[in-house]
Design an enzyme around this catalytic site. Structure first.
Site, PDB file in Angstrom:
ATOM      1  N   LYS A  22       0.836  -1.219   0.000  1.00 28.58           N
ATOM      2  CA  LYS A  22       0.000   0.000   0.000  1.00 28.58           C
ATOM      3  C   LYS A  22       0.863   1.258   0.000  1.00 28.58           C
ATOM      4  O   LYS A  22       0.629   2.190  -0.767  1.00 28.58           O
ATOM      5  CB  LYS A  22      -0.893  -0.009   1.254  1.00 28.58           C
ATOM      6  CG  LYS A  22      -1.464   1.340   1.625  1.00 28.58           C
ATOM      7  CD  LYS A  22      -2.248   1.300   2.917  1.00 28.58           C
ATOM      8  CE  LYS A  22      -1.462   1.457   4.197  1.00 28.58           C
ATOM      9  NZ  LYS A  22      -1.173   2.830   4.627  1.00 28.58           N
ATOM     10  N   ASN A  23       1.890   1.289   0.860  1.00 31.20           N
ATOM     11  CA  ASN A  23       2.660   2.522   1.019  1.00 31.20           C
ATOM     12  C   ASN A  23       3.614   2.788  -0.145  1.00 31.20           C
ATOM     13  O   ASN A  23       4.221   3.856  -0.230  1.00 31.20           O
ATOM     14  CB  ASN A  23       3.400   2.514   2.354  1.00 31.20           C
ATOM     15  CG  ASN A  23       2.443   2.682   3.519  1.00 31.20           C
ATOM     16  OD1 ASN A  23       1.274   3.023   3.311  1.00 31.20           O
ATOM     17  ND2 ASN A  23       2.909   2.440   4.733  1.00 31.20           N
ATOM     18  N   ARG A  92      -4.350  10.407   5.167  1.00 34.45           N
ATOM     19  CA  ARG A  92      -3.262  11.360   5.296  1.00 34.45           C
ATOM     20  C   ARG A  92      -2.284  11.296   4.122  1.00 34.45           C
ATOM     21  O   ARG A  92      -1.705  12.294   3.713  1.00 34.45           O
ATOM     22  CB  ARG A  92      -2.541  11.069   6.612  1.00 34.45           C
ATOM     23  CG  ARG A  92      -1.704  12.196   7.061  1.00 34.45           C
ATOM     24  CD  ARG A  92      -0.904  11.860   8.271  1.00 34.45           C
ATOM     25  NE  ARG A  92      -0.089  13.009   8.589  1.00 34.45           N
ATOM     26  CZ  ARG A  92       1.024  13.304   7.963  1.00 34.45           C
ATOM     27  NH1 ARG A  92       1.460  12.530   7.005  1.00 34.45           N
ATOM     28  NH2 ARG A  92       1.700  14.379   8.287  1.00 34.45           N
ATOM     29  N   CYS A 116      -3.177  12.467  13.753  1.00 30.28           N
ATOM     30  CA  CYS A 116      -4.062  11.313  13.774  1.00 30.28           C
ATOM     31  C   CYS A 116      -3.831  10.548  15.070  1.00 30.28           C
ATOM     32  O   CYS A 116      -3.022  10.970  15.896  1.00 30.28           O
ATOM     33  CB  CYS A 116      -3.855  10.440  12.544  1.00 30.28           C
ATOM     34  SG  CYS A 116      -2.277   9.641  12.477  1.00 30.28           S
ATOM     35  N   ARG A 121       1.462  14.558  13.409  1.00 29.84           N
ATOM     36  CA  ARG A 121       2.130  14.199  12.154  1.00 29.84           C
ATOM     37  C   ARG A 121       2.388  15.473  11.349  1.00 29.84           C
ATOM     38  O   ARG A 121       1.648  15.827  10.435  1.00 29.84           O
ATOM     39  CB  ARG A 121       1.283  13.187  11.382  1.00 29.84           C
ATOM     40  CG  ARG A 121       1.091  11.945  12.233  1.00 29.84           C
ATOM     41  CD  ARG A 121       0.544  10.787  11.514  1.00 29.84           C
ATOM     42  NE  ARG A 121       1.357  10.299  10.423  1.00 29.84           N
ATOM     43  CZ  ARG A 121       0.956   9.341   9.604  1.00 29.84           C
ATOM     44  NH1 ARG A 121      -0.217   8.788   9.754  1.00 29.84           N
ATOM     45  NH2 ARG A 121       1.736   8.929   8.616  1.00 29.84           N
ATOM     46  N   PRO A 122       3.471  16.180  11.725  1.00 34.32           N
ATOM     47  CA  PRO A 122       3.770  17.456  11.065  1.00 34.32           C
ATOM     48  C   PRO A 122       4.133  17.270   9.597  1.00 34.32           C
ATOM     49  O   PRO A 122       4.452  16.157   9.167  1.00 34.32           O
ATOM     50  CB  PRO A 122       4.977  17.980  11.851  1.00 34.32           C
ATOM     51  CG  PRO A 122       5.604  16.776  12.473  1.00 34.32           C
ATOM     52  CD  PRO A 122       4.501  15.784  12.688  1.00 34.32           C
ATOM     53  N   ASP A 124       6.253  19.792   8.156  1.00 37.71           N
ATOM     54  CA  ASP A 124       7.265  20.835   7.948  1.00 37.71           C
ATOM     55  C   ASP A 124       8.340  20.401   6.939  1.00 37.71           C
ATOM     56  O   ASP A 124       8.839  21.215   6.160  1.00 37.71           O
ATOM     57  CB  ASP A 124       7.905  21.229   9.289  1.00 37.71           C
ATOM     58  CG  ASP A 124       8.475  20.038  10.042  1.00 37.71           C
ATOM     59  OD1 ASP A 124       7.741  19.048  10.226  1.00 37.71           O
ATOM     60  OD2 ASP A 124       9.655  20.071  10.414  1.00 37.71           O
ATOM     61  N   ASP A 307       5.684   0.511  11.831  1.00 36.40           N
ATOM     62  CA  ASP A 307       4.451  -0.158  11.400  1.00 36.40           C
ATOM     63  C   ASP A 307       4.391  -1.626  11.819  1.00 36.40           C
ATOM     64  O   ASP A 307       3.381  -2.298  11.574  1.00 36.40           O
ATOM     65  CB  ASP A 307       4.291  -0.036   9.871  1.00 36.40           C
ATOM     66  CG  ASP A 307       4.002   1.398   9.442  1.00 36.40           C
ATOM     67  OD1 ASP A 307       3.645   2.221  10.312  1.00 36.40           O
ATOM     68  OD2 ASP A 307       4.137   1.701   8.241  1.00 36.40           O
ATOM     69  N   ARG A 399      -8.284  -0.522   5.368  1.00 40.12           N
ATOM     70  CA  ARG A 399      -7.433   0.476   4.718  1.00 40.12           C
ATOM     71  C   ARG A 399      -6.105  -0.119   4.290  1.00 40.12           C
ATOM     72  O   ARG A 399      -5.457   0.412   3.385  1.00 40.12           O
ATOM     73  CB  ARG A 399      -7.153   1.637   5.685  1.00 40.12           C
ATOM     74  CG  ARG A 399      -8.384   2.436   6.023  1.00 40.12           C
ATOM     75  CD  ARG A 399      -8.000   3.631   6.832  1.00 40.12           C
ATOM     76  NE  ARG A 399      -6.886   4.319   6.192  1.00 40.12           N
ATOM     77  CZ  ARG A 399      -6.155   5.257   6.760  1.00 40.12           C
ATOM     78  NH1 ARG A 399      -6.407   5.635   7.977  1.00 40.12           N
ATOM     79  NH2 ARG A 399      -5.160   5.816   6.110  1.00 40.12           N
TER      80      ARG A 399
HETATM   81  C1  EPZ Z   1       4.878   6.802   6.166  1.00 42.13           C
HETATM   82  O1  EPZ Z   1       4.203   7.926   6.716  1.00 42.13           O
HETATM   83  C2  EPZ Z   1       3.880   5.667   6.157  1.00 42.13           C
HETATM   84  N1  EPZ Z   1       2.713   6.068   5.351  1.00 42.13           N
HETATM   85  C3  EPZ Z   1       3.454   5.320   7.579  1.00 42.13           C
HETATM   86  O2  EPZ Z   1       2.625   4.167   7.500  1.00 42.13           O
HETATM   87  C4  EPZ Z   1       4.692   4.968   8.404  1.00 42.13           C
HETATM   88  O3  EPZ Z   1       4.317   4.734   9.732  1.00 42.13           O
HETATM   89  C5  EPZ Z   1       5.699   6.109   8.336  1.00 42.13           C
HETATM   90  O4  EPZ Z   1       6.008   6.442   6.941  1.00 42.13           O
HETATM   91  C6  EPZ Z   1       7.011   5.816   9.032  1.00 42.13           C
HETATM   92  O5  EPZ Z   1       7.597   4.694   8.458  1.00 42.13           O
HETATM   93  C7  EPZ Z   1       2.789   5.988   4.018  1.00 42.13           C
HETATM   94  O6  EPZ Z   1       3.804   5.660   3.430  1.00 42.13           O
HETATM   95  C8  EPZ Z   1       1.550   6.294   3.275  1.00 42.13           C
HETATM   96  P1  EPZ Z   1       7.245  10.014   8.017  1.00 42.13           P
HETATM   97  P2  EPZ Z   1       4.882   9.372   6.640  1.00 42.13           P
HETATM   98  O7  EPZ Z   1       7.124  11.361   7.403  1.00 42.13           O
HETATM   99  O8  EPZ Z   1       5.711   9.495   5.436  1.00 42.13           O
HETATM  100  C9  EPZ Z   1       8.252  13.075  11.463  1.00 42.13           C
HETATM  101  C10 EPZ Z   1       0.801   2.759   8.087  1.00 42.13           C
HETATM  102  O9  EPZ Z   1       0.325   2.216   9.115  1.00 42.13           O
HETATM  103  N2  EPZ Z   1       7.981  14.121  10.468  1.00 42.13           N
HETATM  104  O10 EPZ Z   1       8.305   9.111   7.504  1.00 42.13           O
HETATM  105  O11 EPZ Z   1       3.812  10.371   6.868  1.00 42.13           O
HETATM  106  C11 EPZ Z   1       7.025  12.274  11.841  1.00 42.13           C
HETATM  107  O12 EPZ Z   1       6.259  12.934  12.813  1.00 42.13           O
HETATM  108  C12 EPZ Z   1       1.376   4.139   8.163  1.00 42.13           C
HETATM  109  O13 EPZ Z   1       0.778   2.228   6.960  1.00 42.13           O
HETATM  110  C13 EPZ Z   1       8.314  15.412  10.762  1.00 42.13           C
HETATM  111  O14 EPZ Z   1       8.820  15.729  11.830  1.00 42.13           O
HETATM  112  O15 EPZ Z   1       5.816   9.300   7.913  1.00 42.13           O
HETATM  113  C14 EPZ Z   1       7.625  10.990  12.312  1.00 42.13           C
HETATM  114  O16 EPZ Z   1       8.100  11.135  13.614  1.00 42.13           O
HETATM  115  C15 EPZ Z   1       1.002   4.976   9.275  1.00 42.13           C
HETATM  116  N3  EPZ Z   1       8.053  16.365   9.822  1.00 42.13           N
HETATM  117  C16 EPZ Z   1       8.828  10.815  11.393  1.00 42.13           C
HETATM  118  O17 EPZ Z   1       9.103  12.115  10.877  1.00 42.13           O
HETATM  119  C17 EPZ Z   1       7.513  16.059   8.613  1.00 42.13           C
HETATM  120  O18 EPZ Z   1       7.323  16.958   7.803  1.00 42.13           O
HETATM  121  C18 EPZ Z   1       8.625   9.865  10.233  1.00 42.13           C
HETATM  122  O19 EPZ Z   1       7.396  10.166   9.575  1.00 42.13           O
HETATM  123  C19 EPZ Z   1       7.204  14.738   8.326  1.00 42.13           C
HETATM  124  C20 EPZ Z   1       7.455  13.771   9.275  1.00 42.13           C
END
Ligand code: EPZ
Length: 421
Positions: A22-23, A92, A116, A121-122, A124, A307, A399
């Site tokens: 999915k991802n 998201r 969520c 989930r910022p 930035d 995950d 989902r």
């Molecule tokens: C992806 O989300 C996955 N979703 C998530 O899968 C997964 O948990 C996550 O990566 C981490 O592996 C998809 O691929 C659709 P990140 P993503 O940005 O990209 C921080 C599932 O169950 N961060 O890699 O949104 C954030 O808060 C899901 O399938 C910032 O600080 O996650 C986290 O601590 C849920 N600023 C870390 O980085 C930002 O702008 C990693 O998040 C973005 C993220």
């Protein structure tokens, strides 16, 4: 609304086939916005999130046909650039249309995704990457309003407090494909899903190097053509079925997967006493004997995936001894703890660590699914518990897990859906 009922106590046996990731699929589908021609995506899992992405792409003026495990996406002349709240709020990952829209149309209005249940989930880092390429961004009425007259390559450090970001890397890479000159993304996410996206973009004509490493280089091109791509197998689904075998003391074969994407999970589960071996036609999973407790810390890839945290905790609830599970990606991703405790687990939280004291036996109970992976943990716990576990809010599972009850039942599990009272 429907709930899932799991009747525990069966040792799983048989063969299960893993679906496409999915991802991987979601950003790859978003990337088709960049193409001038028809793209064909194969090995697409049948999931609610994929249907949401289909709707979003149609809203953006793409022609989308979704049949079986194939999605065909073609641009029309009626391109739109607004990703509305009603779609982004249900998924998201919709935010990953931001990069392609800026790259191709130089304009985007994407609803701000917000947090969520797994914690804040910022975005930035997404905004940082796109701004560095020359996009002008502002937040207005709950939307990210973005415009770019010109996109220019840049060197961008994309690390945050919790390390790299999967979708911020994806968004920046997709916008950079059409930026003038060279973009270097430092501290890029190395997840296999980011590699898969880069591989798809390269098939479309993009010039990308270093995908799968923390330093990704993108050389801007003028146009992208259509392409055909088969999505990689879902590593989290693989990990979930691996734990299903281990928690039920079963013996299963997993087909159509890639263990090289699961090194940290295999390493930890092997330490716990799970045997995971390549055999003809797949991967065999069973226990080597009794299980031992493990200490696990979630980290960006190639570390242990967040995950898989909830499912691993489910396994440790019935493993004699004390396991410590520390969450370094989403420090608040522990909603499943209280639900597991309702089933008789002994888990307490210390900051962003869960201390799990293994008990002899869980007992079935009514529990609430709160997010996708927490729901999977409830199913796993239910498989091993005494009696019946009723998991409400099953839409979370739909989902991200294709045909979970059919696949589990093929392995001998007793899972079915009922209407919620
Ligand atoms: C992806 O989300 C996955 N979703 C998530 O899968 C997964 O948990 C996550 O990566 C981490 O592996 C998809 O691929 C659709 P990140 P993503 O940005 O990209 C921080 C599932 O169950 N961060 O890699 O949104 C954030 O808060 C899901 O399938 C910032 O600080 O996650 C986290 O601590 C849920 N600023 C870390 O980085 C930002 O702008 C990693 O998040 C973005 C993220």
């Amino acid at each position: 609304m429907e709930k899932l009922v799991v009747e525990g106590g069966v040792r799983l046996r048989g063969t299960v086939e893993i679906s496409g990731a999915k991802n991987s699929c979601l950003p790859i589908m978003a990337a088709t916005i960049l193409a001038d021609e028809r793209c064909v995506i194969k090995n697409v899992p049948s999931l609610a999130d994929i249907t949401t992405m289909v709707r979003l792409l149609k809203t953006l003026g793409m022609r989308v046909e979704y049949e079986g495990d194939t999605v065909v996406i073609e641009p029309t002349k009626e391109r739109k650039f607004i990703a509305p709240y009603k779609l982004v709020s249900t998924m998201r990952a919709s935010v990953c249309v931001l990069g392609p829209l800026i790259g191709k149309i130089r304009q985007a209005e994407v609803s701000f995704p917000g947090g969520c249940v797994i914690g804040p989930r910022p975005i930035d880092l997404h905004l940082k990457g796109l701004t560095a390429l020359g996009a002008e961004l502002k937040i207005q009425r709950g939307y990210i309003i973005a415009k770019a007259k010109r996109l220019r390559g840049a060197t961008i450090y994309l690390g945050g407090h919790f390390g790299s970001s999967v979708l911020a890397t994806a968004n920046t890479m997709m916008a950079a494909v059409f930026a003038e000159g060279k973009t270097i993304i430092e501290n890029a996410a190395c997840e296999p899903e980011v590699q898969d996206l880069a591989d798809f973009l390269i098939k479309m004509g993009a010039s990308i190097k270093g995908q799968g490493t923390p330093r990704v280089e993108v050389l801007g091109v003028k146009k992208l053509t259509g392409a055909e791509h088969s999505v990689i197998p879902d590593r989290i689904e693989t990990g979930t079925y691996t734990i299903a075998a281990a928690i039920t003391d079963g013996d299963i074969i997993i087909k159509g997967t890639r263990l090289d994407h699961l090194t940290a999970v295999i390493d930890n589960l092997t330490e716990a006493g799970v045997s995971i071996t390549h055999v003809k036609g797949g991967v065999r999973v069973r226990r080597r004997g009794g299980l031992s407790p493990i200490d696990v810390t979630t980290l960006p890839y190639p570390g242990f995936p967040t995950d898989m945290q909830a499912q691993t905790m489910a396994l440790m609830t019935m493993t004699k001894g004390i396991s410590v599970i520390t969450e370094k990606i989403y420090p608040e991703r522990f909603i499943h703890v209280s639900e597991l405790n309702r089933m008789g687990a002994e888990i307490h939280l210390e900051g962003s660590s869960a201390i799990v004291r293994g008990v002899k036996q869980l007992s079935g109970a009514p529990v609430m699914a709160s997010d996708l992976r927490a729901s999977a943990a409830m199913v796993l716990a239910g498989l091993a518990a005494d009696g019946r576990t009723d998991i409400s809010r099953v839409y979370h599972l739909d989902r991200g897990y294709e045909q979970i009850e059919e696949k589990m039942n093929t392995l001998g599990a007793r899972i079915w859906r009922e209407k919620e009272d």
